[in-house]
Design a protein around this motif. Structure first.
Motif, PDB file in Angstrom:
ATOM      1  N   ALA A 115       8.818  79.433  22.623  1.00 56.26           N
ATOM      2  CA  ALA A 115       9.190  78.343  23.595  1.00 56.26           C
ATOM      3  C   ALA A 115       7.906  78.381  24.808  1.00 56.26           C
ATOM      4  O   ALA A 115       7.544  77.684  25.077  1.00 56.26           O
ATOM      5  CB  ALA A 115      10.427  78.444  24.158  1.00 56.26           C
ATOM      6  N   ILE A 116       7.897  79.793  25.321  1.00 52.63           N
ATOM      7  CA  ILE A 116       7.001  79.886  26.410  1.00 52.63           C
ATOM      8  C   ILE A 116       5.505  79.648  26.054  1.00 52.63           C
ATOM      9  O   ILE A 116       5.009  78.992  26.783  1.00 52.63           O
ATOM     10  CB  ILE A 116       7.301  81.357  26.946  1.00 52.63           C
ATOM     11  N   LEU A 117       5.178  80.350  25.021  1.00 59.70           N
ATOM     12  CA  LEU A 117       3.621  79.790  24.458  1.00 59.70           C
ATOM     13  C   LEU A 117       3.438  78.242  24.447  1.00 59.70           C
ATOM     14  O   LEU A 117       2.623  77.874  24.891  1.00 59.70           O
ATOM     15  CB  LEU A 117       3.171  80.574  23.380  1.00 59.70           C
ATOM     16  N   MET A 118       4.556  77.705  23.756  1.00 61.02           N
ATOM     17  CA  MET A 118       4.260  76.466  23.535  1.00 61.02           C
ATOM     18  C   MET A 118       4.255  75.640  24.803  1.00 61.02           C
ATOM     19  O   MET A 118       3.505  74.656  25.200  1.00 61.02           O
ATOM     20  CB  MET A 118       5.471  75.797  22.791  1.00 61.02           C
ATOM     21  N   ALA A 119       5.218  76.041  25.924  1.00 68.02           N
ATOM     22  CA  ALA A 119       5.111  75.401  27.210  1.00 68.02           C
ATOM     23  C   ALA A 119       3.868  75.744  27.818  1.00 68.02           C
ATOM     24  O   ALA A 119       3.292  74.446  28.501  1.00 68.02           O
ATOM     25  CB  ALA A 119       6.294  75.821  28.024  1.00 68.02           C
ATOM     26  N   VAL A 120       3.242  76.839  27.812  1.00 64.68           N
ATOM     27  CA  VAL A 120       2.116  77.001  28.341  1.00 64.68           C
ATOM     28  C   VAL A 120       1.024  76.201  27.599  1.00 64.68           C
ATOM     29  O   VAL A 120       0.033  75.611  28.599  1.00 64.68           O
ATOM     30  CB  VAL A 120       1.558  78.602  28.111  1.00 64.68           C
ATOM     31  N   PHE A 121       0.806  75.984  26.452  1.00 61.50           N
ATOM     32  CA  PHE A 121       0.188  75.247  25.850  1.00 61.50           C
ATOM     33  C   PHE A 121       0.138  73.559  26.173  1.00 61.50           C
ATOM     34  O   PHE A 121      -0.854  72.889  26.531  1.00 61.50           O
ATOM     35  CB  PHE A 121       0.360  75.162  24.301  1.00 61.50           C
ATOM     36  N   ASN A 122       1.331  73.259  26.325  1.00 60.48           N
ATOM     37  CA  ASN A 122       1.592  72.007  26.884  1.00 60.48           C
ATOM     38  C   ASN A 122       0.938  71.730  28.428  1.00 60.48           C
ATOM     39  O   ASN A 122       0.345  70.849  28.436  1.00 60.48           O
ATOM     40  CB  ASN A 122       3.162  71.696  26.881  1.00 60.48           C
ATOM     41  N   ARG A 123       1.442  72.730  29.054  1.00 62.74           N
ATOM     42  CA  ARG A 123       0.925  72.945  30.434  1.00 62.74           C
ATOM     43  C   ARG A 123      -0.574  72.641  30.598  1.00 62.74           C
ATOM     44  O   ARG A 123      -1.165  71.927  31.332  1.00 62.74           O
ATOM     45  CB  ARG A 123       1.478  74.103  31.476  1.00 62.74           C
ATOM     46  N   LEU A 124      -1.232  73.380  29.966  1.00 59.05           N
ATOM     47  CA  LEU A 124      -2.775  73.476  29.838  1.00 59.05           C
ATOM     48  C   LEU A 124      -3.223  71.981  29.391  1.00 59.05           C
ATOM     49  O   LEU A 124      -4.467  71.495  30.018  1.00 59.05           O
ATOM     50  CB  LEU A 124      -3.347  74.266  28.859  1.00 59.05           C
TER      51      LEU A 124
END
Lengths: 208, 192
Positions: A187-196
């Motif tokens: 979830a956190i990796l995906m959110a970071v990916f989205n943010r980037l």
């Protein structure tokens, strides 16, 4: 087939822009289940890459002869055949890895990422672009599994690919190697990916 | 007693979704509305129970006696695909009202990894026929339980202010993680 988009762009779109795990959210079972370490992530990623490339190669060749109504069972059987080959190969040459991945090796058969590539790309395109597309998706998948495996191994065990990174002062977070940790880490990796990606779009818009 | 243990283990302790990470794709895709989630759960339970029975017969009567273990994956996936297709045609003819609720979910079930896992697991564990069927049924109930819980939570989440990068799949995964933590409390309740 037109010359553009080029073979390279078919390959590269699976790496980041259309990453099967972070963007398309496909193939979640192996992604979450086997990524307790980097080594497992690489093993599962490479096995899946082999299957998707071979299945796409066959599917793009025979799609003219497959009646539309039975295409899903036909492709499922093709995928299952290559999974069996990969499984027997791993049992023969990498028994510890095969034991670690356990029942998730046969589950490559139902990895929706593979069926997705065949349905969405290989049956509609020529041989070489299909290979490039499948290889790109496979490498993107492997990369995502490595990343998730790395994060979970580092935080949950203090090691990276078996080497001690965080020394004796670090108290491993056991939760990261448990099922719940897999969900949180992804979830956190995906959110970071989205943010980037959102950040990237923002920069582009400002520049324009 | 043994049969009850199988049910408790598959539904609560080693839940398919939260312990084995199976059926995550429908969990993320079909858990936005409570009634759709329930229909999906019932359809999966139905197919899982039938799959367990059918693959048990194939494993015991064809693959084992003829020494064909390498055909396991190919034959199971074929059985599942045809079973789902048959079921779809049967329900469409026999119970049209049920078809309306389950219809769109049935084709999706073929690629639900939880179904293939039921087939592989009952063969690996050497279950008897009744145990295999109960295992399939219990796994389906466990899946239904989690997807319905998830849908209930997500209906509430619709109203809350979630940070933008977490919207969609990430927040669903966070909820699944919290559910997995909660289900860890069932560890040791029974073993199979």
């Amino acid at each position: 087939m037109t010359r553009n988009p080029s073979i390279l762009s078919h390959f590269s779109k699976g790496l980041i822009k259309n990453n099967p795990v972070f963007v398309q959210v496909l193939g979640m079972c192996p992604t979450l289940a086997v990524t307790t370490s980097v080594a497992n992530g690489i093993g599962m990623g490479l096995a899946t890459t082999f299957v998707v490339v071979m299945a796409a190669a066959v599917a793009s060749t025979i799609d003219r002869f497959v009646p539309n109504q039975v295409r899903i069972p036909v492709y499922a059987v093709i995928i299952a055949t290559f999974v069996t080959i990969a499984d027997l190969y791993m049992q023969a040459y990498f028994p510890p890895l095969r034991t670690a991945l356990g029942p998730y090796v046969p589950l490559i058969v139902v990895n929706c990422m593979i069926m997705g590539r065949i349905e969405a790309f290989a049956t509609r395109n020529a041989f070489v672009p299909s290979l490039a597309d499948a290889a790109g998706m496979g490498v993107g998948f492997t990369g995502a599994l490595m990343l998730l495996g790395g994060v979970r191994e580092l935080l949950g065990n203090g090691t990276l690919a078996g080497f001690v990174i965080l020394g004796g002062w670090y108290r491993p977070m056991l939760i990261m190697v448990l099922p719940a940790g897999a969900f949180f880490a992804l979830a956190i990796l995906m959110a970071v990916f989205n943010r980037l990606q959102q950040g990237g779009e923002l920069v582009l818009r400002r520049a324009a | 007693m043994e049969y009850i243990a199988i049910l408790i283990v598959t539904v609560l302790v080693n839940n398919f979704v939260l312990y084995y990470f199976l059926g995550i794709c429908p969990l993320i895709g079909v858990s936005k509305k409570l009634d759709a989630a329930l229909s999906m759960g019932i359809a999966v339970t139905f197919v899982m129970t039938l799959t367990a029975a059918a693959t048990w017969l194939i494993h015991r009567l064809v693959l084992e006696p003829f020494g064909l273990p390498f055909l396991e994956y190919v034959s199971y996936i074929l059985v599942i695909a045809s079973l789902v297709q048959l079921l779809e045609m049967f329900i469409k003819k026999a119970i049209p009202t049920l078809y309306k609720t389950l219809g769109i979910f049935l084709p999706l079930i073929t690629t639900n990894c939880a179904i293939l896992f039921v087939a592989l697991f009952q063969a690996m564990r050497d279950y008897g026929f009744l145990e295999a069927v109960l295992f399939g049924f219990g796994s389906g109930v466990g899946f239904t339980l989690v997807i319905v819980l998830m849908a209930g939570i997500r209906e509430q989440l619709e109203l809350s202010d979630i940070p933008k990068p977490f919207r969609g799949a990430p927040v669903t995964l966070v909820v699944a993680g919290i559910l997995a933590l909660a289900f860890m409390g069932f560890t040791g309740l029974a073993s199979a």
